[in-house]
Design an enzyme around this catalytic site. Structure first.
Site, PDB file in Angstrom:
ATOM      1  N   GLY A 134      55.342  20.975  -7.407  1.00 54.47           N
ATOM      2  CA  GLY A 134      55.272  22.432  -7.341  1.00 54.47           C
ATOM      3  C   GLY A 134      56.526  23.067  -7.897  1.00 54.47           C
ATOM      4  N   GLY A 135      57.116  22.420  -8.887  1.00 52.97           N
ATOM      5  CA  GLY A 135      58.388  22.867  -9.429  1.00 52.97           C
ATOM      6  C   GLY A 135      58.344  24.155 -10.215  1.00 52.97           C
ATOM      7  N   ARG A 136      57.150  24.659 -10.513  1.00 53.41           N
ATOM      8  CA  ARG A 136      57.050  25.956 -11.207  1.00 53.41           C
ATOM      9  C   ARG A 136      56.591  27.063 -10.271  1.00 53.41           C
ATOM     10  NH1 ARG A 136      60.186  26.623 -14.571  1.00 53.41           N
ATOM     11  NH2 ARG A 136      58.970  28.181 -15.707  1.00 53.41           N
ATOM     12  N   GLY A 137      56.609  26.765  -8.974  1.00 45.90           N
ATOM     13  CA  GLY A 137      56.258  27.779  -7.995  1.00 45.90           C
ATOM     14  C   GLY A 137      57.459  28.597  -7.578  1.00 45.90           C
ATOM     15  N   PHE A 138      57.265  29.444  -6.575  1.00 47.87           N
ATOM     16  CA  PHE A 138      58.300  30.376  -6.126  1.00 47.87           C
ATOM     17  C   PHE A 138      59.541  29.641  -5.632  1.00 47.87           C
ATOM     18  CE2 PHE A 138      59.518  33.351  -2.461  1.00 47.87           C
ATOM     19  CZ  PHE A 138      60.476  33.981  -3.226  1.00 47.87           C
ATOM     20  N   LYS A 196      47.902  23.697   6.480  1.00 50.66           N
ATOM     21  CA  LYS A 196      49.314  23.346   6.241  1.00 50.66           C
ATOM     22  C   LYS A 196      49.902  22.625   7.450  1.00 50.66           C
ATOM     23  CE  LYS A 196      52.253  25.872   4.064  1.00 50.66           C
ATOM     24  NZ  LYS A 196      52.478  25.128   2.815  1.00 50.66           N
TER      25      LYS A 196
END
Length: 583
Positions: free
Chosen positions: A23-27, A170
């Site tokens: 998820g390295g391009r997430g927030f 989650k």
């Protein structure tokens, strides 16, 4: 740019540790990648569900890292285990942050992404002999949506009922990752940041701005004393690095545990929201509104627009999310993270809010308050009300002045209509009270102890000649209009005027004897609400009005065609009468 083929120039990076940011391009993922690169002792692999990293102009550090081989990108769907294993080979640490802007609405898709995805990540870590797995969870996993949490710690259990499906899933993913601790040499832990915000935010800040665009910022939703923790995104990324250092030092007390992450600055929600929105040009909330009102209002809007306009639903749900945020107290203790991870915030809440506002400066362009501050662009209703003191009062430009005027009118309404006295008696008693008050005020000394009583000037109650002249001119104009209408009725030629006057007098006959008190009360309330509401939703109301007028026009035309005598002939018969009168 290094992509799925591997790291370029690997021979130049001996001694550096390799990590994977899922998820390295997430927030959160973007900020975490940048902080890892700035540390200088990491080779960073970025895995995301997007096909390519799509770098922005401001990401110069990442662009240089791609060129030098210190960073590489992998397209990974967490539902596809082989893709995860391909990106994870030779990695010592995995930071698991979810990057999806919004999860699918159906339960099965959410389950496969969140829960099954977590299972795949754990299995891949065990197969690839990964040493550390750090999961970015959420403080929402201990919140049921209704009960207050004051300085909660990690001993809080999962609630029996979660506020939404995503939070429920989650919590399951978090439990799976913690359960995998110390299996095949894998050490795991989970971080629970609370209300993360910052540049690139896709949830909290857009929700607040959408609420401001919808004019809900005038209202304090729920209790004005509700407290909450907010966490700047850089502090969340810093907490992940602290967790990795703690696991690397083989501190058994950190592995297999969860840690709440905040800015250590809990504050009232009513103070945080203006801290952000006032910089965008939106005003501070002043009215208190129960949270249940927002709940049922949003449900009603959702039902009304379910098949008509999905955009309205999305905006309404964003407002509903903010309502849930501010309706309860949610503060958490970070003592465990401070003790076991060595965590402390690196960016203060005030500094983080300022940086966030700067990054979202474009959102301030459409602020509805800009037209209040721009005298060259008055609204339609402002022009209708004369753009003077009356407009300022009825449009709530100065809330205190408007509230005082409204309160005085309510008191006068009670005095004249609800006190049980006749109108003349009420007027006489009111004048008597005014005279006695003014005379008593005049008898008071100029100063009593520390209180001073300014004297009323002799010109305070005087009316200028200009005002008197304008008043008499207005009365004369009204009298002349009345005489003109009477003359037209006496001639018996203007049927339109006759019908208008007849309808007005008939309505007065119906309303005055029975409903005058209620009608005045309704008019008083509508005067202080309708003008304000119209200015806020001017475009929407004008659009609805056009649709209604068009429908009425079509209905009238259809009705006229079915009459024995066409409406056109009646109008034509009236034209000679008008010409004769004008001649």
């Amino acid at each position: 740019m290094a992509t799925e083929n591997g790291d370029n120039n690997s021979n130049d990076h001996h001694g550096l540790k390799t990590c994977l940011v899922l998820g390295g391009r997430g927030f959160v993922g973007r900020v975490l990648v940048e902080r890892l690169l700035r540390l200088g002792n990491w080779i960073v692999r970025i895995a995301d569900y997007t096909q390519s990293p799509q770098l922005e102009p401001s990401e110069l550090l990442l662009s240089e890292a791609f060129a030098s081989g210190r960073a590489s990108f992998f397209h990974v769907d967490v539902r596809n285990k082989p893709q995860i294993i391909k990106a994870m080979g030779g990695v010592s640490t995995v930071f698991y942050t979810e990057s999806m802007a919004s999860f699918p609405r159906d339960f099965f898709s959410c389950y496969t992404i969140i829960v099954q995805g977590a299972k795949n990540v754990v299995k891949a870590c065990r197969e690839c002999k990964v040493k550390h797995l750090i999961y970015n969870s959420s403080a929402d996993v201990v919140f049921d949506g209704s009960r207050n949490i004051c300085n909660g710690d990690e001993s809080l259990p999962y609630p029996s009922n979660f506020e939404n499906v995503v939070t429920d899933l989650k919590s399951q993913a978090e439990a799976l990752i913690l359960f995998a601790n110390e299996v095949d040499g894998l050490l795991t832990c989970a971080l629970r940041p609370c209300n993360v915000f910052g540049p690139g935010d896709i949830q909290l800040m857009p929700s607040l701005v959408n609420m401001a665009h919808s004019s809900w910022t005038k209202f304090i939703i729920g209790s004005s004393e509700n407290m909450s923790d907010f966490t700047y995104v850089d502090n969340v990324a810093h907490a992940h690095i602290c967790a990795e250092e703690s696991l690397s030092s083989q501190m058994v007390s950190a592995s297999g545990k969860v840690f709440f992450i905040t800015n250590l600055e809990p504050m009232k929600v009513r103070d945080f929201v203006p801290l952000v929105l006032e910089s965008f040009g939106y005003q501070r909330p002043i009215f208190n509104l129960p949270a249940w009102v927002i709940h049922y209002f949003c449900l009603l809007v959702k039902l009304m627009h379910m098949k008509l306009n999905s955009g309205k639903i999305e905006r309404c749900m964003l407002i509903y999310d903010v309502a849930k945020l501010v309706s309860c107290t949610r503060t958490f203790s970070c003592s465990a993270a401070e003790t076991h991870l060595g965590y402390s915030p690196v960016v203060s809440l005030e500094e983080g809010a300022a940086l966030t506002v700067d990054s979202f400066s474009a959102l301030a362009k459409d602020s509805p308050l800009r037209r209040y501050n721009d005298p060259d662009e008055p609204s339609k209703v402002d022009k209708l009300l004369g753009s003077g003191k009356v407009a300022d009062i009825l449009l709530w430009r100065d809330e205190k002045k408007t509230f005082i005027c409204f309160l005085l009118l309510v008191l006068l309404y009670y005095w004249f209509f609800l006190s049980g006295r006749t109108f003349i008696t009420s007027a006489a008693k009111l004048l008597l009270m005014i005279i006695v008050s003014l005379y008593g005020y005049r008898m008071l000394p100029a100063k009593i102890h520390r209180f001073t009583f300014p004297r009323v000037s002799s010109t305070c109650c005087e009316v200028s000649k200009v005002d008197m002249r304008n008043s008499f001119l207005a009365m004369t104009s009204m009298w002349n209009e009345l005489c003109l209408v009477t003359r037209l009725l006496a001639q018996g030629e203007d049927w339109r005027t006759f019908l208008k006057v007849s309808a007005f007098l008939y309505l007065c006959k119906l309303i005055v004897p029975h409903f005058l008190t209620v009608a005045i009360a309704i008019a008083l309330v509508l005067a202080f609400t309708l003008f304000f509401v119209y200015e806020q939703y001017e475009e929407d109301i004008d659009g609805m009005a056009k649709v209604v007028i068009s429908s009425l026009r079509k209905t009238m035309i259809s009705f006229a065609r079915n009459l024995p005598m066409s409406l056109t002939s009646v109008l034509l018969d009236c034209e000679p009468l008008k010409e004769k009168k004008s001649s």
